[in-house]
Design an enzyme around this catalytic site. Structure first.
Site, PDB file in Angstrom:
ATOM      1  N   LYS A  85      46.372  30.726  52.391  1.00  0.00           N
ATOM      2  CA  LYS A  85      46.011  31.139  53.749  1.00  0.00           C
ATOM      3  C   LYS A  85      47.256  31.517  54.559  1.00  0.00           C
ATOM      4  O   LYS A  85      47.246  32.485  55.303  1.00  0.00           O
ATOM      5  CB  LYS A  85      45.232  30.039  54.489  1.00  0.00           C
ATOM      6  CG  LYS A  85      44.791  30.527  55.861  1.00  0.00           C
ATOM      7  CD  LYS A  85      44.161  29.453  56.673  1.00  0.00           C
ATOM      8  CE  LYS A  85      45.078  28.347  57.075  1.00  0.00           C
ATOM      9  NZ  LYS A  85      46.079  28.716  58.101  1.00  0.00           N
ATOM     10  N   HIS A 112      43.679  21.449  51.993  1.00  0.00           N
ATOM     11  CA  HIS A 112      44.803  20.591  51.588  1.00  0.00           C
ATOM     12  C   HIS A 112      44.415  19.757  50.353  1.00  0.00           C
ATOM     13  O   HIS A 112      45.222  19.573  49.438  1.00  0.00           O
ATOM     14  CB  HIS A 112      45.155  19.592  52.694  1.00  0.00           C
ATOM     15  CG  HIS A 112      45.683  20.203  53.949  1.00  0.00           C
ATOM     16  ND1 HIS A 112      44.991  20.171  55.144  1.00  0.00           N
ATOM     17  CD2 HIS A 112      46.844  20.842  54.209  1.00  0.00           C
ATOM     18  CE1 HIS A 112      45.715  20.762  56.083  1.00  0.00           C
ATOM     19  NE2 HIS A 112      46.837  21.188  55.544  1.00  0.00           N
TER      20      HIS A 112
END
Ligand code: PAF
Length: 275
Positions: free
Chosen positions: A146, A34
């Site tokens: 991802k 993140h």
């Protein structure tokens, strides 16, 4: 870094915000993956907004909504350190007030793979990101590779609904043993954590075998055998990167995708082929 918890606070900030704005939507429990999105956004925009919102609409019955990790204080510190300008952390009622019933359905792109295993999941993702994009109104949206199918769904959402915004897909950040970083990795017990990197090894082997000219199904079966117990395979496939339709060979702009269960935790991973 400013904190906004209501749509009105966010709108007030947005009215004064610099012209180029990057947006990083998250569900919190932030890890390096993140933070990489936030740093990337920071390097390309005059201002960056990140959101932390655990979106109930994208969790099915029996999924991990109640136990999904939450650490707003920790997330706040980490985002401030990356130079994010505004953190939007609304309550569930702020996003879905009493009587909320509108949904965004992106269609077939969200039907297979994660969509088939988690009915309604992408409708929940598209609905919340659609609402956030509407209010944040960024020039650039940043999402992680991802969750490849989610990225494809969000690209389609932005295209179909003509948001004035580009979508940047940022490469997956991995642990040193190859495991893709995920907020759900923290659920793994010792044995599951030891076996989890075999998901990535399996993907790499599948690709090696396909590149070596092995027939698709033989390559898939041989690679799947590398998934270590207690891992249980949900799927190992090759898909077109834009439409997410299954392919029977590697080709330009495709993803090789996999998902597996390690105990109660589902993990996803993929490799991308630009050419
Ligand atoms: O990837 C996530 O964390 C979520 O699915 C997202 C994009 C923030 C929407 O809730």
């Amino acid at each position: 870094m400013r904190l906004a918890t209501t749509l009105e606070e966010l709108r007030a900030w947005r009215r004064e915000a610099p012209p180029t704005l990057g947006f990083v939507p998250t569900m919190g429990a932030l890890h390096e993956g993140h933070l990489d999105l936030a740093r990337f956004a920071r390097s390309q925009n005059a201002a960056v907004v990140a959101s932390v919102f655990v979106n109930p609409l994208q969790f099915g019955e029996g999924e991990d909504l109640a136990r999904y990790p939450r650490d707003l204080a920790g997330d706040r510190e980490k985002l401030a350190a990356t130079g994010v300008d505004l953190l939007f952390a609304p309550s569930t009622e702020e996003i879905y007030p009493q009587g909320f019933s509108t949904a965004i359905d992106v269609g077939a792109i969200g039907d297979d793979f994660e969509g088939a295993l988690r009915p309604g999941h992408f409708r929940g993702v598209a609905t919340v990101v659609g609402k956030l994009l509407h209010v944040v109104a960024p020039q650039r949206l940043y999402v992680g590779q991802k969750d490849a199918q989610q990225s494809a769904v969000l690209r389609k959402l932005v295209r179909d609904l003509a948001y004035d915004c580009s979508v940047t897909i940022v490469p997956t950040v991995r642990e040193t043993d190859g495991l893709a970083m995920s907020s759900r990795n923290r659920y793994l017990d010792e044995r599951e954590r030891r076996a989890a990197p075999s998901l990535h090894r399996m993907l790499r082997r599948f690709v090696e075998l396909l590149k070596a000219g092995e027939p698709f199904e033989i390559a898939r079966t041989a690679a799947a055998a590398l998934l270590e117990a207690p891992g249980e395979l949900d799927y190992l496939a090759c898909v077109d990167a834009e439409s997410f339709t299954p392919l029977a060979a590697l080709r330009a702009n495709c993803f090789v995708i996999a998902a597996a269960r390690f105990g109660r935790t589902r993990l996803l991973d993929n490799l991308w082929f630009p050419q």
